[in-house]
Design a protein around this motif. Structure first.
Motif, PDB file in Angstrom:
ATOM      1  N   ASN A 523       0.824  -1.203   0.000  1.00  0.00           N
ATOM      2  CA  ASN A 523       0.000   0.000   0.000  1.00  0.00           C
ATOM      3  C   ASN A 523       0.857   1.252   0.000  1.00  0.00           C
ATOM      4  OD1 ASN A 523      -1.832   2.022   0.369  1.00  0.00           O
ATOM      5  ND2 ASN A 523      -2.758   1.191   2.227  1.00  0.00           N
ATOM      6  N   PRO A 524       0.968   1.922  -1.146  1.00  0.00           N
ATOM      7  CA  PRO A 524       1.880   3.066  -1.247  1.00  0.00           C
ATOM      8  C   PRO A 524       1.573   4.162  -0.230  1.00  0.00           C
ATOM      9  CG  PRO A 524       0.941   2.528  -3.383  1.00  0.00           C
ATOM     10  CD  PRO A 524       0.216   1.702  -2.377  1.00  0.00           C
ATOM     11  N   ARG A 525       0.297   4.304   0.121  1.00  0.00           N
ATOM     12  CA  ARG A 525      -0.052   5.379   1.042  1.00  0.00           C
ATOM     13  C   ARG A 525       0.524   5.194   2.429  1.00  0.00           C
ATOM     14  NH1 ARG A 525      -3.926   8.497  -1.584  1.00  0.00           N
ATOM     15  NH2 ARG A 525      -5.239   7.289  -2.967  1.00  0.00           N
ATOM     16  N   THR A 526       0.649   3.941   2.831  1.00  0.00           N
ATOM     17  CA  THR A 526       1.080   3.713   4.210  1.00  0.00           C
ATOM     18  C   THR A 526       2.470   3.112   4.305  1.00  0.00           C
ATOM     19  OG1 THR A 526       0.090   1.517   4.224  1.00  0.00           O
ATOM     20  CG2 THR A 526      -1.280   3.347   4.982  1.00  0.00           C
ATOM     21  N   ILE A 563      19.375  -2.539   3.538  1.00  0.00           N
ATOM     22  CA  ILE A 563      18.289  -3.381   3.028  1.00  0.00           C
ATOM     23  C   ILE A 563      17.240  -2.494   2.373  1.00  0.00           C
ATOM     24  CG2 ILE A 563      16.477  -5.020   3.648  1.00  0.00           C
ATOM     25  CD1 ILE A 563      19.088  -6.246   4.166  1.00  0.00           C
ATOM     26  N   ALA A 564      16.823  -2.848   1.167  1.00  0.00           N
ATOM     27  CA  ALA A 564      15.866  -2.035   0.426  1.00  0.00           C
ATOM     28  C   ALA A 564      14.431  -2.367   0.814  1.00  0.00           C
ATOM     29  CB  ALA A 564      16.052  -2.257  -1.071  1.00  0.00           C
ATOM     30  N   PHE A 565      13.707  -1.316   1.270  1.00  0.00           N
ATOM     31  CA  PHE A 565      12.272  -1.419   1.495  1.00  0.00           C
ATOM     32  C   PHE A 565      11.612  -0.608   0.397  1.00  0.00           C
ATOM     33  CE2 PHE A 565      11.474  -3.222   5.752  1.00  0.00           C
ATOM     34  CZ  PHE A 565      12.784  -3.427   6.145  1.00  0.00           C
ATOM     35  N   THR A 566      10.490  -1.087  -0.106  1.00  0.00           N
ATOM     36  CA  THR A 566       9.900  -0.339  -1.193  1.00  0.00           C
ATOM     37  C   THR A 566       8.398  -0.505  -1.250  1.00  0.00           C
ATOM     38  OG1 THR A 566       9.857  -0.100  -3.605  1.00  0.00           O
ATOM     39  CG2 THR A 566      10.344  -2.261  -2.751  1.00  0.00           C
ATOM     40  N   GLN A 567       7.731   0.510  -1.801  1.00  0.00           N
ATOM     41  CA  GLN A 567       6.305   0.333  -2.046  1.00  0.00           C
ATOM     42  C   GLN A 567       6.170  -0.307  -3.421  1.00  0.00           C
ATOM     43  OE1 GLN A 567       4.717   2.178  -4.547  1.00  0.00           O
ATOM     44  NE2 GLN A 567       5.387   4.283  -4.438  1.00  0.00           N
ATOM     45  N   ILE A 568       5.029  -0.885  -3.664  1.00  0.00           N
ATOM     46  CA  ILE A 568       4.861  -1.779  -4.795  1.00  0.00           C
ATOM     47  C   ILE A 568       5.170  -1.124  -6.145  1.00  0.00           C
ATOM     48  CG2 ILE A 568       2.369  -1.337  -4.936  1.00  0.00           C
ATOM     49  CD1 ILE A 568       4.177  -4.632  -5.762  1.00  0.00           C
ATOM     50  N   HIS A 569       4.790   0.118  -6.320  1.00  0.00           N
ATOM     51  CA  HIS A 569       4.993   0.717  -7.641  1.00  0.00           C
ATOM     52  C   HIS A 569       6.458   0.902  -7.939  1.00  0.00           C
ATOM     53  CE1 HIS A 569       0.771   1.211  -8.144  1.00  0.00           C
ATOM     54  NE2 HIS A 569       0.666   1.916  -7.053  1.00  0.00           N
ATOM     55  N   ARG A 570       7.214   1.166  -6.893  1.00  0.00           N
ATOM     56  CA  ARG A 570       8.642   1.365  -7.089  1.00  0.00           C
ATOM     57  C   ARG A 570       9.355   0.042  -7.304  1.00  0.00           C
ATOM     58  NH1 ARG A 570      12.670   2.452  -8.397  1.00  0.00           N
ATOM     59  NH2 ARG A 570      14.175   4.032  -7.801  1.00  0.00           N
ATOM     60  N   ALA A 571       8.719  -1.042  -6.818  1.00  0.00           N
ATOM     61  CA  ALA A 571       9.337  -2.369  -6.934  1.00  0.00           C
ATOM     62  C   ALA A 571       9.291  -2.864  -8.372  1.00  0.00           C
ATOM     63  CB  ALA A 571       8.633  -3.366  -6.014  1.00  0.00           C
TER      64      ALA A 571
ATOM     65  N   GLY B  20       8.619   6.552   9.547  1.00  0.00           N
ATOM     66  CA  GLY B  20       8.696   6.705   8.104  1.00  0.00           C
ATOM     67  C   GLY B  20       9.065   8.103   7.658  1.00  0.00           C
ATOM     68  N   LEU B  21       9.820   8.832   8.497  1.00  0.00           N
ATOM     69  CA  LEU B  21      10.189  10.193   8.126  1.00  0.00           C
ATOM     70  C   LEU B  21      11.449  10.231   7.289  1.00  0.00           C
ATOM     71  CD1 LEU B  21       9.562  12.095  11.479  1.00  0.00           C
ATOM     72  CD2 LEU B  21       8.116  11.964   9.489  1.00  0.00           C
ATOM     73  N   GLU B 116       2.470  13.927  -3.024  1.00  0.00           N
ATOM     74  CA  GLU B 116       2.385  14.679  -1.779  1.00  0.00           C
ATOM     75  C   GLU B 116       1.779  16.035  -2.090  1.00  0.00           C
ATOM     76  OE1 GLU B 116       4.687  11.780   0.328  1.00  0.00           O
ATOM     77  OE2 GLU B 116       3.976  13.650   1.162  1.00  0.00           O
ATOM     78  N   GLU B 117       1.221  16.639  -1.081  1.00  0.00           N
ATOM     79  CA  GLU B 117       0.652  17.969  -1.294  1.00  0.00           C
ATOM     80  C   GLU B 117       1.703  18.925  -1.800  1.00  0.00           C
ATOM     81  OE1 GLU B 117      -2.508  17.152   1.933  1.00  0.00           O
ATOM     82  OE2 GLU B 117      -1.244  18.875   2.417  1.00  0.00           O
ATOM     83  N   SER B 118       2.929  18.764  -1.302  1.00  0.00           N
ATOM     84  CA  SER B 118       3.972  19.720  -1.652  1.00  0.00           C
ATOM     85  C   SER B 118       4.234  19.769  -3.141  1.00  0.00           C
ATOM     86  CB  SER B 118       5.258  19.397  -0.906  1.00  0.00           C
ATOM     87  OG  SER B 118       5.622  18.066  -1.179  1.00  0.00           O
ATOM     88  N   ALA B 119       3.800  18.729  -3.854  1.00  0.00           N
ATOM     89  CA  ALA B 119       4.013  18.751  -5.296  1.00  0.00           C
ATOM     90  C   ALA B 119       3.263  19.900  -5.938  1.00  0.00           C
ATOM     91  CB  ALA B 119       3.556  17.436  -5.910  1.00  0.00           C
TER      92      ALA B 119
END
Lengths: 706, 212
Positions: A523-526, A563-571, B20-21, B116-119
């Protein structure tokens, strides 16, 4: 059966003669190329007229003479032999004491120069000439050399992709059979193109060519090789290659450079090859941007496009491409720059962009596009060439294929790929299929065999991936239970702890490297906040990690010792031997639109060797159960092919909803909730709304209770 | 104090990871028992002193010379120099906030759902640096503790005292990451004992930065 591939060649009559000669040899195994490979020379690059390689006979170069004029060909033959020999000698396994174990033979074939041929043969017996097929036979027999063991290696040199194996990180292996050890063996496997891939690389039509295949079937490599080949054999052409995922830009640059050097012996001229993003902008060239600037059409960047179209068109890019096309449709002469445009990931582009590329081409319009067969599950969703360009693809028996399907998947092993498909479609899902192909032929086109039953609505069918499309060596390194694991945890903390522990183990006992591991969040949002839990534990254990960046063109996916963490679209567009998917329960929500199942499919198909699908809660438990059914069926797809009615319902329930539709659904749901509450509280009686719910029952096809 | 400072940086780093910052980070380490810096530091920043900001930023980011790479591309660097003797007196510090310059921003389609909003807002990014030098200072000209804004050579806004890491982080979060600050932190987390003032009385008469 001889596999024949026809690149660009300029001697059609004699070439066809030779082709026919080989086609008649039905029991002979081997490969025959026309107009390939390209060899560099002082006067520029030339292509070899014909090359034949056979495990039973060895290597044969053909110098073809069209027409009845012929000179002494000794120098040419020397040149050809030297070039190919030099290339082969680079592989130490093919040489012994400085000479090739399998020598290269050359012959000039000139069927229309009988007398001259005889003369030359007598003058200089070291150089071979032939004017009849019988003479070819004699030549082949006289010089035959068994090279079965070396055949794959020879092919890899000719395919000019030996450089693919290099650049692999050195591995420090101390334990036999550790995961690191297994990876090292996997990486050693000899790379050479299969027949379909070679056709896709070498055969180019003077019009549209479509290359489709699964993720992991090598499309990007094929396109890069194609660019290298076209550039080497047509140095004056202006070639463009474009794509959606940013990670591909550097990949293409590296691959094209490597392949061109291997083929031509020199670096490519990047003045003639443009590797461009689709959109582009002032600081970053792109096809759309170029199209606008070349033709005086207004260019829109992302922000202005969004402002212009936010209400009407779901994808701003579609809107502006269409606008550019409309504005130039009046123009009699468009500025066209390119001789050929290659599009990767075409499924991610709107039709308008495809058409824009088409109009940006010089005549003859050579457009090559590759797409993932499974990102758009309904064939209808990816517009046909007929719709796009008013063009029917043809696959003439003896000519350039315009529609090529790459069925062999090189990235994912059979168990992983079948799991990805099963989960993507929901084949073993409790509530039934989530989405389905419109056309049953597609199953076979992506490399499945029907082993029981039939691909007909209402019928039971069992589908399996045979070895020839899913090479065994991709899965034979580990137990099935090690290759794929689905795990449901109690809560997110438990999940995080387990993943962190596993990664720790991967880096130590398993002897894997940082770059071998990828953690995907669906979930890219979270993503940023959710992966923090795992990353924190890793950091506290001295293991650095990062979230793969997505905001600069110099996009680094892997950081050193991190270690690479990624959201799905970037993967997308990346792959790793060890892949963890976390919070997978996201893909199994009640509100099921097929987008989430596609995400699951994409995530699972990132893995080159092992995968750990993790999540928590009941939704995850359901997914685990679904996977257990796949396992129980030995990684085959065994199901009842849906009927037309069932298929319509699947499409309706699970289609992607636009923002407005989502809003409407929310409103309607709220209304229903209000109604139910009013009934419960006694404010409304059933009788008050009876006519309405009777009507509703009828519409929804629910049985009445009165 | 040196260990406390390093721990402050590490604790805050962990929080950034957790919420996640930050996209990437380097552990804070103590070198020669007197320098606090990020792991893997190379001398690049001094080498680039006279380069354009764009180049400085790119090189710094590509060589991973930072404590934190924030989610919006900003880089945060903290450097402290303490004396070698047992008293461990703070001699210098350099605390930088390097936002991502325009010119490398998204001209492309951002990946779906990432916007992001900043875009949509036209933010002009400005680098900041809190410097402290206990030894070389000149009353009014070059206060011991001062803030540089942008690349203006003579911009040295007086600051009341050296800034400890947690105070710096507090300032950065509240000023540039207010939404994230609100969601994940409270002011209490950042409050610590005050550091002794180093601002002179004449400097204090100017407009300056003070912590009460």
């Amino acid at each position: 059966m001889i596999e024949i591939i026809s690149g660009s060649f300029k001697k059609p009559v004699v070439a066809n003669d030779l082709k026919q000669y080989f086609k008649n040899k039905e029991n002979l195994e081997g490969r025959l190329w026309f107009g390939y490979p390209v060899i560099g020379g002082i006067e520029g690059a030339t292509t070899i007229d014909a090359l034949f390689v056979s495990p039973a006979y060895g290597i044969f170069l053909f110098d073809l003479i069209e027409g009845n004029k012929i000179d002494d060909r000794s120098e040419i033959q020397d040149q050809l032999i030297n070039h190919i020999t030099a290339r082969l000698l680079k592989k130490k396994e093919l040489a012994r004491r400085g000479k090739l174990k399998v020598e290269v033979n050359a012959i000039t074939y000139a069927p229309a120069c009988r007398t001259k041929v005889q003369e030359f043969e007598q003058e200089n017996p070291y150089y071979s000439y032939a004017a009849t097929r019988e003479e070819l036979d004699i030549f082949l027999e006289k010089n035959s050399k068994d090279c079965k063991g070396l055949y794959p290696l020879i092919l890899s040199v000719i395919d000019a992709i030996t450089s693919l194996g290099k650049g692999h990180k050195r591995r420090e292996i101390k334990k036999k059979d550790s995961k690191g050890d297994k990876l090292r063996e996997l990486e050693k496997s000899i790379n050479h193109l299969d027949f379909q891939q070679e056709k896709a690389v070498i055969e180019t039509s003077d019009s549209v060519q479509r290359i489709r295949g699964l993720a992991g079937s090598g499309k990007t490599i094929v396109l890069a090789l194609k660019v290298a080949y076209l550039h080497s054999s047509n140095p004056n052409w202006d070639i463009a290659v474009t794509f959606k995922s940013r990670s591909l830009k550097q990949q293409f640059k590296d691959l094209i450079t490597k392949f061109t050097i291997e083929q031509k012996g020199e670096e490519p001229d990047f003045n003639k090859i443009s590797i461009l993003n689709a959109w582009g902008g002032v600081s970053n060239p792109g096809i759309y941007y170029q199209f606008c600037t070349e033709n005086g059409v207004q260019f829109y960047d992302f922000n202005s496009a969004k402002r212009l179209f936010y209400k009407d068109i779901p994808i701003p890019f579609d809107g502006i491409c269409q606008k550019a096309l409309d504005e130039t449709s009046e123009m009699s002469e468009l500025n066209t720059i390119y001789d050929v445009i290659l599009i990767d990931e075409a499924q991610d582009f709107p039709d308008s962009f495809m058409k824009l590329c088409f109009s940006f081409l010089k005549v003859p319009k050579r457009l090559v596009y590759a797409y993932d067969e499974l990102q758009k599950l309904n064939e209808e969703s990816m517009s046909t060439p007929k719709d796009l360009f008013d063009f029917d693809l043809r696959n003439p028996e003896d000519g350039t294929r315009q529609d090529i399907i790459l069925k062999k998947c090189y990235r994912n092993s059979r168990p992983i790929l079948v799991t990805a498909h099963a989960m993507g479609f929901g084949v073993y899902r409790e509530e039934g299929l989530v989405q389905f192909f419109d056309n049953p032929i597609l199953w076979e086109e992506i490399g499945y065999d029907v082993v029981e039953g039939r691909l007909k609505p209402g019928y039971r069918v069992k589908l399996e991936r045979p070895d020839k499309y899913s090479p065994k060596f991709l899965e034979s390194h580990s137990d099935l239970d090690d290759i794929i694991q689905f795990r449901a945890f109690g809560d997110k903390q438990e999940q995080a702890q387990w993943i962190a522990d596993q990664i720790k183990c991967n880096l130590s006992e398993d002897e894997l490297q940082f770059g071998d591991i990828m953690v995907i969040h669906p979930n890219p949002r979270t993503t940023k906040s959710q992966v923090g839990i795992v990353r924190k534990i890793l950091f506290e254990n001295g293991i650095s990690s990062h979230i793969a960046g997505h905001d600069t063109p110099a996009d680094i996916f892997y950081y050193n010792r991190s270690i690479a963490f990624t959201q799905i679209h970037r993967a997308k567009g990346n792959e790793a031997p060890m892949v963890y998917i976390m919070d997978t329960q996201f893909c199994n929500n009640r509100d099921l639109s097929f987008g989430k199942r596609n995400i699951l499919f994409t995530a699972i198909s990132r893995s080159k060797a092992w995968i750990r699908v993790c999540g928590y809660g009941d939704a995850m438990k359901q997914l685990v159960k679904e996977f257990d059914r796949i396992k129980k069926n030995d990684f085959t797809l065994d199901f009842t092919y849906p009927t037309k009615e069932q298929m319509e319902r699947i499409n309706v329930i699970h289609r992607e909803k636009t923002k407005d539709e989502k809003k409407k659904i929310k409103q309607v749901k709220q209304s229903f909730t209000d109604i139910m509450e009013s009934i419960q509280s006694g404010e409304i009686q059933r009788e008050d709304i009876k006519p309405f719910y009777m009507e509703l029952n009828k519409m929804l096809g629910i049985k009445e209770y009165d | 104090m040196i260990r406390n400072f390093r721990n402050e940086i590490e604790q805050f780093t962990i929080k950034c990871i957790e919420y996640g910052l930050c996209l990437h980070q380097n552990k804070p380490i103590i070198r020669n028992n007197s320098i606090i810096v990020w792991a893997g530091e190379t001398g690049i920043t001094s080498a680039l002193k006279n380069s354009r900001y764009l180049e400085k930023y790119e090189e710094t980011r590509n060589s991973q010379n930072y404590n934190l790479l924030m989610a919006d591309g900003a880089l945060i660097q903290l450097r402290y120099l303490f004396s070698h003797d047992r008293r461990k007196v703070l001699i210098k510090h350099s605390l930088s906030f390097l936002p991502k310059p325009t010119g490398i921003s998204l001209q492309e389609i951002p990946e779906e759902e990432e916007i992001e909003e900043s875009a949509f807002v036209d933010i002009i990014p400005i680098p900041l640096r809190f410097d402290y030098d206990g030894e070389s200072h000149a009353d009014m000209e070059h206060p011991k503790s001062h803030l540089h804004i942008g690349e203006f050579r003579n911009c040295r806004i007086p600051v009341c005292s050296p800034i400890r890491p947690i105070t710096f982080f507090h300032f950065i979060l509240r000023s540039f990451y207010y939404k994230d600050f609100n969601e994940n932190f409270d002011d209490g987390f950042f409050i610590r004992d005050r550091i002794e003032k180093t601002i002179t009385s004449s400097e204090a008469k100017l407009l300056h930065i003070n912590i009460v």
